[in-house]
Write a protein that holds these residues in place. Structure first.
Motif, short mmCIF file in Angstrom:
data_model
loop_
_atom_site.label_atom_id
_atom_site.label_comp_id
_atom_site.label_asym_id
_atom_site.label_seq_id
_atom_site.Cartn_x
_atom_site.Cartn_y
_atom_site.Cartn_z
N LEU A 24 -8.75 -28.67 -75.11
CA LEU A 24 -8.65 -28.16 -74.33
C LEU A 24 -9.23 -26.71 -74.33
O LEU A 24 -9.06 -25.65 -73.64
CB LEU A 24 -7.14 -27.95 -74.39
CG LEU A 24 -6.49 -29.83 -73.36
CD1 LEU A 24 -5.48 -29.47 -73.31
CD2 LEU A 24 -7.22 -29.97 -72.06
N GLU A 25 -8.88 -26.15 -76.10
CA GLU A 25 -9.29 -24.97 -76.13
C GLU A 25 -10.54 -24.61 -76.05
O GLU A 25 -11.08 -23.73 -76.05
CB GLU A 25 -9.01 -24.60 -77.55
CG GLU A 25 -7.22 -24.62 -77.76
CD GLU A 25 -7.00 -25.83 -78.59
OE1 GLU A 25 -6.93 -27.26 -78.68
OE2 GLU A 25 -5.24 -25.96 -78.00
N ALA A 26 -11.37 -25.11 -76.10
CA ALA A 26 -13.11 -26.24 -76.00
C ALA A 26 -12.77 -26.50 -75.36
O ALA A 26 -13.97 -28.11 -75.22
CB ALA A 26 -13.43 -25.86 -77.40
N THR A 27 -13.07 -26.49 -73.37
CA THR A 27 -13.14 -27.16 -72.62
C THR A 27 -14.94 -27.47 -72.38
O THR A 27 -14.94 -28.47 -71.35
CB THR A 27 -12.93 -26.58 -71.23
OG1 THR A 27 -13.57 -25.31 -70.65
CG2 THR A 27 -11.28 -26.33 -70.53
N SER A 28 -16.21 -26.54 -72.37
CA SER A 28 -17.29 -26.95 -72.75
C SER A 28 -17.69 -27.62 -73.98
O SER A 28 -19.14 -28.45 -73.50
CB SER A 28 -18.35 -25.82 -72.45
OG SER A 28 -18.27 -25.02 -74.40
N THR A 29 -16.98 -28.28 -74.51
CA THR A 29 -17.87 -29.40 -75.77
C THR A 29 -16.64 -30.38 -75.67
O THR A 29 -15.62 -30.55 -75.29
CB THR A 29 -17.25 -28.64 -76.69
OG1 THR A 29 -17.95 -27.29 -77.03
CG2 THR A 29 -17.61 -29.62 -78.29
N LEU A 30 -18.02 -31.65 -75.70
CA LEU A 30 -17.22 -33.37 -75.80
C LEU A 30 -17.23 -33.70 -77.04
O LEU A 30 -18.93 -33.89 -77.04
CB LEU A 30 -17.64 -33.86 -74.24
CG LEU A 30 -17.45 -34.97 -74.46
CD1 LEU A 30 -16.69 -35.34 -74.07
CD2 LEU A 30 -18.22 -36.23 -73.37
N LEU A 31 -16.51 -34.21 -77.56
CA LEU A 31 -16.52 -35.15 -78.77
C LEU A 31 -17.02 -36.45 -78.85
O LEU A 31 -15.82 -36.97 -77.98
CB LEU A 31 -15.32 -34.37 -79.81
CG LEU A 31 -14.56 -33.15 -80.19
CD1 LEU A 31 -13.75 -33.43 -81.00
CD2 LEU A 31 -16.40 -32.67 -80.77
N THR A 32 -17.81 -37.29 -79.70
CA THR A 32 -17.49 -38.68 -78.91
C THR A 32 -17.10 -38.85 -80.82
O THR A 32 -17.40 -38.69 -81.15
CB THR A 32 -19.42 -38.69 -78.59
OG1 THR A 32 -20.22 -38.04 -79.37
CG2 THR A 32 -19.65 -38.35 -76.86
N GLY A 33 -17.03 -40.47 -80.16
CA GLY A 33 -17.07 -40.89 -81.37
C GLY A 33 -15.60 -40.92 -82.02
O GLY A 33 -15.48 -41.21 -83.35
N VAL A 34 -14.95 -40.53 -81.95
CA VAL A 34 -13.52 -39.78 -82.55
C VAL A 34 -13.15 -41.01 -82.88
O VAL A 34 -11.86 -41.99 -81.65
CB VAL A 34 -12.60 -38.92 -82.12
CG1 VAL A 34 -11.44 -38.20 -82.75
CG2 VAL A 34 -13.56 -37.45 -81.60
N PRO A 35 -12.13 -41.36 -83.76
CA PRO A 35 -11.20 -42.73 -84.05
C PRO A 35 -10.00 -42.41 -83.12
O PRO A 35 -9.83 -41.53 -83.15
CB PRO A 35 -11.31 -42.26 -86.08
CG PRO A 35 -11.85 -42.00 -86.29
CD PRO A 35 -13.25 -40.62 -85.28
N VAL A 36 -9.93 -43.20 -82.99
CA VAL A 36 -8.12 -43.46 -82.22
C VAL A 36 -7.30 -44.83 -83.31
O VAL A 36 -8.15 -45.17 -84.07
CB VAL A 36 -8.61 -44.15 -81.11
CG1 VAL A 36 -7.08 -44.29 -80.61
CG2 VAL A 36 -9.54 -43.72 -80.54
#
Length: 66
Positions: A24-36
């Motif tokens: 939410l602090e960096a709405t222009s960035t999408l992180l992919t492959g983040v472990p759940v």
């Protein structure tokens, strides 16, 4: 010590148990492959769900946990 950020799950892959998340602090960035976390079931990790992301290393999103 890790850093915790608020995010929104964009997509969830139940075969690899990873997600794409928008911080939410960096709405222009999408992180992919983040472990759940494995104790979260697939019904909790749905598109549009709010989440907390624990970063062990902020420069490496794969070293984080939703």
């Amino acid at each position: 010590m890790g850093d915790i950020k608020r995010g929104v799950i964009i997509s969830f892959d139940n075969t690899t148990y990873t997600a794409s998340v928008q911080i939410l602090e960096a709405t222009s960035t999408l992180l992919t492959g983040v472990p759940v976390a494995t104790h979260c079931d697939g019904t909790s990790a749905v598109s549009g769900a709010n989440c907390a992301v624990l970063f062990f290393d902020e420069n490496n999103p794969t070293d984080a946990l939703i």
